[in-house]
Design a protein around this motif. Sequence first.
Motif: not given
Length: 131
Positions: A98-101, A79-87, A90-94, A27-34
Amino acid sequence: MLNVLLVMVGGFVGAICRFSIGEWISVVEGFPIGTLSVNLAGCFVLGWFLTMVRLRKRKMAGVTLLIGTGFIGSFTTFSTFSVETIKLFQDGNFLIALIYILVSVFVGLLFTFFGYKLASTFGKTDEGETI
């Protein structure tokens, strides 16, 4: 039984590759780049691979099961994409969520198209002609 074995072997290798890349690029600054990286790479490779199979006009069910269903199916991870998006939500990183999606969906489709175009442009049919 052979089909199950092909998917299993491809899935094993794909999962190990997915895990390794996830450990290497996290993760880079909250973004799941992997996860984004493996999913985009999988989109490109699957678009290229399935187009090449189609251009060859051969029955390649075993190879398609090994690489397409097994390897790419376990390498990419919705599935990991979905879980990371929900997280992220939940962490307030709206905004990051949105960018990730948007990047995952639209760039994933674009990478699949690029794989298709690469195979279509440089692929050859069984008769030796370039498509």
